[in-house]
Write a protein that holds these residues in place. Structure first.
Motif, mmCIF file in Angstrom:
data_model
loop_
_atom_site.group_PDB
_atom_site.id
_atom_site.type_symbol
_atom_site.label_atom_id
_atom_site.label_comp_id
_atom_site.label_asym_id
_atom_site.label_seq_id
_atom_site.Cartn_x
_atom_site.Cartn_y
_atom_site.Cartn_z
ATOM 1 N N THR A 85 0.834 -1.202 0.000
ATOM 2 C CA THR A 85 0.000 0.000 0.000
ATOM 3 C C THR A 85 0.870 1.253 0.000
ATOM 4 O O THR A 85 0.603 2.214 -0.734
ATOM 5 C CB THR A 85 -0.942 0.000 1.213
ATOM 6 O OG1 THR A 85 -1.696 -1.219 1.235
ATOM 7 C CG2 THR A 85 -1.903 1.174 1.154
ATOM 8 N N GLU A 86 1.926 1.251 0.792
ATOM 9 C CA GLU A 86 2.825 2.405 0.819
ATOM 10 C C GLU A 86 3.540 2.575 -0.530
ATOM 11 O O GLU A 86 3.699 3.705 -1.016
ATOM 12 C CB GLU A 86 3.847 2.265 1.948
ATOM 13 C CG GLU A 86 4.713 3.502 2.126
ATOM 14 C CD GLU A 86 5.662 3.398 3.303
ATOM 15 O OE1 GLU A 86 6.156 4.447 3.749
ATOM 16 O OE2 GLU A 86 5.915 2.273 3.770
ATOM 17 N N ILE A 87 3.952 1.460 -1.126
ATOM 18 C CA ILE A 87 4.594 1.539 -2.447
ATOM 19 C C ILE A 87 3.617 2.116 -3.480
ATOM 20 O O ILE A 87 4.005 2.937 -4.329
ATOM 21 C CB ILE A 87 5.105 0.150 -2.881
ATOM 22 C CG1 ILE A 87 6.338 -0.227 -2.051
ATOM 23 C CG2 ILE A 87 5.437 0.129 -4.372
ATOM 24 C CD1 ILE A 87 6.830 -1.645 -2.276
ATOM 25 N N ALA A 88 2.358 1.714 -3.395
ATOM 26 C CA ALA A 88 1.354 2.253 -4.317
ATOM 27 C C ALA A 88 1.186 3.759 -4.125
ATOM 28 O O ALA A 88 1.051 4.510 -5.100
ATOM 29 C CB ALA A 88 0.018 1.537 -4.122
ATOM 30 N N ILE A 89 1.201 4.208 -2.865
ATOM 31 C CA ILE A 89 1.112 5.650 -2.581
ATOM 32 C C ILE A 89 2.305 6.378 -3.198
ATOM 33 O O ILE A 89 2.160 7.430 -3.830
ATOM 34 C CB ILE A 89 1.033 5.903 -1.069
ATOM 35 C CG1 ILE A 89 -0.293 5.386 -0.503
ATOM 36 C CG2 ILE A 89 1.187 7.402 -0.754
ATOM 37 C CD1 ILE A 89 -0.350 5.359 1.016
ATOM 38 N N MET A 90 3.510 5.800 -3.011
ATOM 39 C CA MET A 90 4.712 6.426 -3.566
ATOM 40 C C MET A 90 4.654 6.438 -5.096
ATOM 41 O O MET A 90 5.027 7.429 -5.733
ATOM 42 C CB MET A 90 5.954 5.692 -3.084
ATOM 43 C CG MET A 90 6.208 5.788 -1.595
ATOM 44 S SD MET A 90 6.405 7.492 -1.014
ATOM 45 C CE MET A 90 7.941 7.936 -1.834
ATOM 46 N N ARG A 91 4.179 5.356 -5.688
ATOM 47 C CA ARG A 91 4.093 5.287 -7.148
ATOM 48 C C ARG A 91 3.142 6.370 -7.684
ATOM 49 O O ARG A 91 3.425 7.029 -8.685
ATOM 50 C CB ARG A 91 3.598 3.902 -7.565
ATOM 51 C CG ARG A 91 3.538 3.701 -9.083
ATOM 52 C CD ARG A 91 2.943 2.354 -9.427
ATOM 53 N NE ARG A 91 1.574 2.232 -8.953
ATOM 54 C CZ ARG A 91 1.138 1.292 -8.108
ATOM 55 N NH1 ARG A 91 1.968 0.379 -7.637
ATOM 56 N NH2 ARG A 91 -0.128 1.266 -7.731
ATOM 57 N N ASP A 92 2.035 6.557 -6.982
ATOM 58 C CA ASP A 92 1.019 7.505 -7.453
ATOM 59 C C ASP A 92 1.364 8.956 -7.137
ATOM 60 O O ASP A 92 0.912 9.864 -7.852
ATOM 61 C CB ASP A 92 -0.341 7.166 -6.827
ATOM 62 C CG ASP A 92 -0.892 5.837 -7.315
ATOM 63 O OD1 ASP A 92 -0.404 5.327 -8.351
ATOM 64 O OD2 ASP A 92 -1.797 5.290 -6.645
#
Length: 327
Positions: free
Chosen positions: A63-70
């Motif tokens: 979830t944190e990686i997805a936040i960083m990606r977005d």
């Protein structure tokens, strides 16, 4: 300036064996018994934690990686150009890579990691990918005040990066201490970029710390394997079990190693008795509401300037700055 792996000097200030011995003696003498979660991270412990992050139940990392990606571009714009990025507990550096790709002319990257092997592996990869970013690794316990390396190029600001919801591993008073330490180390005009896990369905939270594959169990028990090897304790590892429960009142996962029988554990000339079913606390994983965390930040002299979340609001990445004094 190029920073190739062979050019990197480790500022080696990690705790020595005697520090660990004293920590374990205090923990085994306490009532109830308690050992700090930093003892998880030898080479195998670091590898097991990376494996935990890949388990389907462990929503935090993906979830944190997805936040960083977005949102990495917006986060980088918020931090601004010529930043010295100081990362606490750098680990594998996946999220750091996403950030460095978007930062404008970063002045330096200063990863702080207690595991020398994890530190060097991560920095070697990042240095090859970002040859123009000066790398200044520090092998140390970030929970203690740090003497940061002298910046090779004057930064516009210092930003402390603390991803992974690691702030949740500290009880309130210790989390407050860490935030105050960060506030001092970032200096005037700096900031803190921090991952904060949010309160949600307790069943989802509890499952993340009890994965079906048993990787978290192996990670927890590895602490005892490490202590037996490094400081000469004689824990019967097979006679302990992993237990992780969500305490809804306290808003945290409480992880313990539970003795399955009566046993004595020796450390030097000292003997420590365990009762059958006696639990030894080894980790907290606190969860926050946005208001909870904002109030704690305020007590540390900080204010929340910006928050990025996933669409389900399960996790947050927050940017903190020094609070403006009340006139």
């Amino acid at each position: 300036m190029s920073a190739q792996p062979q050019d990197i000097r480790v500022d080696d200030r990690h705790p020595d064996i005697e520090d660990t011995v004293q920590t374990v003696r205090r923990g085994l003498s306490a009532k109830p018994k308690k050992l700090p979660s930093r003892l998880f991270y030898d080479e195998r412990g670091s590898a097991l934690f990376e494996a935990i992050c890949e388990q389907p139940e462990y929503y935090l990392t993906r979830t944190e990686i997805a936040i960083m990606r977005d949102h990495a571009a917006d986060i980088a714009a918020t931090l601004g150009p010529e930043v010295r990025l100081v990362e606490y507990g750098s680990g594998s550096g996946i999220k750091t890579r996403m950030l460095l790709e978007h930062l404008e002319s970063p002045a330096a990257y200063v990863p702080v990691e207690i595991s020398r092997s994890a530190l060097m592996e991560s920095v070697a990869v990042l240095a090859a990918e970002f040859p123009d970013v000066p790398m200044q690794p520090v092998c140390a316990d970030f929970t203690q005040p740090l003497r940061l390396p002298v910046a090779l190029r004057s930064p516009r600001r210092t930003v402390i990066y603390f991803p992974g919801s690691t702030i949740g591993n500290f009880e309130s008073k210790d989390a407050l201490k860490i935030l105050r330490q960060m506030r001092a180390e970032m200096s005037a005009g700096g900031g803190i970029l921090i991952g904060v896990d949010l309160k949600k369905d307790p069943a989802e939270i509890e499952a993340a710390y009890n994965d079906a594959a048993g990787v978290t169990r192996d990670f927890t028990l590895n602490m005892l394997v490490r202590l037996n090897r490094e400081i000469g304790t004689d824990f019967d590892v097979a006679a302990f079990r992993h237990r992780a429960r969500y305490n809804a009142l306290a808003g945290r996962i409480e992880t313990a190693l539970v003795s399955t029988k009566r046993q004595d554990v020796r450390l030097g000339n000292e003997t420590y008795a365990f009762r059958e079913d006696e639990a030894m606390q080894v980790e907290y994983s606190c969860k926050y509401s946005l208001d909870d965390f904002a109030q704690m930040a305020e007590k540390a002299g900080l204010s929340v300037e910006k928050v990025w979340m996933d669409e389900d609001k399960r996790f947050s990445v927050q940017y903190l700055v020094r609070a403006t004094p009340v006139a």
